[in-house]
Design an enzyme around this catalytic site. Structure first.
Site, PDB file in Angstrom:
ATOM      1  N   SER A 262     -13.502  -5.067   1.073  1.00 31.24           N
ATOM      2  CA  SER A 262     -14.350  -4.432   0.065  1.00 31.24           C
ATOM      3  C   SER A 262     -15.833  -4.762   0.269  1.00 31.24           C
ATOM      4  CB  SER A 262     -13.906  -4.843  -1.347  1.00 31.24           C
ATOM      5  OG  SER A 262     -14.441  -3.961  -2.317  1.00 31.24           O
TER       6      SER A 262
ATOM      7  N   GLY B 259     -17.067   0.706  -3.454  1.00 29.55           N
ATOM      8  CA  GLY B 259     -17.912   1.902  -3.483  1.00 29.55           C
ATOM      9  C   GLY B 259     -19.168   1.748  -4.313  1.00 29.55           C
TER      10      GLY B 259
ATOM     11  N   TYR C  59       0.820  -1.215   0.000  1.00 30.71           N
ATOM     12  CA  TYR C  59       0.000   0.000   0.000  1.00 30.71           C
ATOM     13  C   TYR C  59       0.848   1.256   0.000  1.00 30.71           C
ATOM     14  CZ  TYR C  59      -3.933  -3.017   1.398  1.00 30.71           C
ATOM     15  OH  TYR C  59      -4.906  -3.981   1.460  1.00 30.71           O
TER      16      TYR C  59
ATOM     17  N   LEU D  61     -18.266  -2.875   0.480  1.00 31.19           N
ATOM     18  CA  LEU D  61     -19.112  -2.009  -0.344  1.00 31.19           C
ATOM     19  C   LEU D  61     -18.764  -2.134  -1.822  1.00 31.19           C
ATOM     20  CD1 LEU D  61     -19.297   1.184   1.910  1.00 31.19           C
ATOM     21  CD2 LEU D  61     -21.036  -0.581   1.581  1.00 31.19           C
TER      22      LEU D  61
END
Length: 253
Positions: free
Chosen positions: A232, A237, A53, A234
């Site tokens: 993840s 998004g 990351y 969602l």
């Protein structure tokens, strides 16, 4: 915030884990610290990061997320927090550890030491294999391609590498991510054969539109007493509704 003990460990974690994937790319260090303070104030004690990351991954920013977390962690009561990070698998980013990303015993040890330095801590609570060494469908792919087979360190060597880090006191537990049912069962079988610590969690994508964990993978986790860490939730998004009607919000990836 409710908490649970991860099976096979003494780690008591909040039901919500704070992800950190954008810190250093879409978020500043000050914003990262603000998010951490807010999360802890609301009862979250479980924080997940990775040596790869932030994303989108770039050589110029790689490792910055762990560093942002580390500068905050240095001011905290370490025993009140559960910190998870990940070792990158092979082939995707040549700039990570100078391209030494095959999951050999030596490379696992190097990754642990580098992450400990960035995180400014003496130990990692949960150290995960970010994606498999071997050829598997990943990150949205669903079809297995035998033509993509490649050589690399065995599952036995990876288990041995993780066990060595546990014995050294550098990690408390280890785990898998983006893994298949065959992989989960194979890692657990190898650990049992070696008399080594087995993986305790699996971090895979899981949401209302990503249900791959509902079948035989769920059975494997149940029978091996492993927890699922759903990432993840969602769907990147999508499930927030912000893309409805073809909308593209400013700054969206």
């Amino acid at each position: 915030m409710k908490r649970r003990i991860l099976p096979g460990t003494t780690l008591e974690v909040s039901e919500v884990c704070l992800g950190t994937m954008t810190w250093g790319e879409q978020n500043s260090e000050a914003e990262a610290h603000e998010q951490l303070d807010h999360a802890v104030a609301h009862g979250i004690n479980f924080i997940d990061t990775a040596e790869m990351y932030p994303v989108p991954p770039r050589a110029e920013t790689q490792g910055r997320t762990e560093s942002y977390l580390g500068s905050w962690l240095a001011r905290q009561r370490r025993d009140r927090l559960v910190i998870a990070t990940k070792v990158a698998g092979p082939g995707r980013r040549d700039w990570i550890r100078g391209g030494r990303t095959d999951l050999t015993r030596a490379n696992i040890a190097e990754a642990v030491d580098v992450s400990l330095g960035r995180l400014r801590t003496d130990y990692i609570d949960l150290f995960q294999i970010h994606w498999p060494q071997r050829n598997v469908p990943m990150f949205g792919a669903v079809e297995f391609d035998p033509a993509a087979e490649r050589e690399g360190p065995s599952i036995d060597e990876q288990v041995d590498g993780m066990a060595a880090m546990v014995r050294a006191g550098k990690i408390r537990h280890w785990a898998l991510s983006n893994e298949t049912t065959w992989g989960v069962v194979s890692f657990c079988r190898a650990a049992k054969a070696q008399g080594a610590p087995a993986p305790v969690t699996l971090q895979n994508s899981c949401s209302l539109v990503a249900r791959s964990v509902d079948g035989d993978l769920a059975e494997a986790l149940f029978r091996e007493s492993m927890s699922l860490l759903a990432y993840s939730p969602l769907a990147g998004g999508l499930l927030t509704g912000k893309y409805v009607g073809g909308a593209t919000p400013a700054g969206a990836r």
